[in-house]
Write a protein that holds these residues in place. Sequence first.
Motif, short mmCIF file in Angstrom:
data_model
loop_
_atom_site.label_atom_id
_atom_site.label_comp_id
_atom_site.label_asym_id
_atom_site.label_seq_id
_atom_site.Cartn_x
_atom_site.Cartn_y
_atom_site.Cartn_z
N ALA A 5 -20.63 20.00 30.89
CA ALA A 5 -19.83 20.06 32.11
C ALA A 5 -18.75 18.98 32.07
N THR A 6 -17.53 19.40 32.39
CA THR A 6 -16.41 18.47 32.49
C THR A 6 -15.69 18.76 33.79
N THR A 7 -15.40 17.71 34.55
CA THR A 7 -14.74 17.91 35.84
C THR A 7 -13.52 17.02 35.99
N SER A 8 -12.82 16.76 34.91
CA SER A 8 -11.70 15.85 34.95
C SER A 8 -10.35 16.54 35.12
N ALA A 9 -10.33 17.84 35.31
CA ALA A 9 -9.08 18.57 35.40
C ALA A 9 -8.34 18.25 36.71
N ILE A 10 -7.01 18.22 36.62
CA ILE A 10 -6.15 18.02 37.77
C ILE A 10 -5.82 19.39 38.35
N ARG A 11 -5.74 19.45 39.66
CA ARG A 11 -5.33 20.69 40.32
C ARG A 11 -4.19 20.34 41.26
#
Length: 180
Positions: A5-11
Amino acid sequence: MTATATTSAIRLVPGNVVPALTVDTLSGNAWNLAEQKPRNYTMVVFYRGLHCPLCAEYLKQLNSKLNPFNDLGIEVIAISGDTREKAATSAETWGVNDLTLGYGLTRETMQQWGLYVSKGAFDDEPAYFNEPGLFLIGPDGVLSFASVNNAPYGRTDLDTLLGGLDYVLNHDYPVRGTEV
């Protein structure tokens, strides 16, 4: 292959100012988003690059619809991380010479714009490249619409987009998706 799991994305959130964006173009000039003054929107289309046959088809469609977008007060640029040489080859072989093509998008800028980034898996792919994205930005730098893909298929249909924008512009339709 093990997934983690990776949750470092910018939105990017509609209703907010977008990050800075400056790229070189095939015309020989630098293109700076902050300097754009469209009647309604600047449409930034991020494409994967010369190696992508689906990008070729999408940019051909986009090139053929520049007049309807311009009629709605929308200025268009398509940008990739390709080199100048590859971007020039794309313009020539794809027949998209009316479309402003930017090149040299950095990995850092790809990430700032919330684009998915892929590692090259085949000989004709760059080491890293962005996946598709389409953004509509008002003259004030505020994001009005965002569509981000993690693969070259499933992109925003340009005819549907044109119809929707005609409605939005003629009915004072509010920006959606502003709540986080």
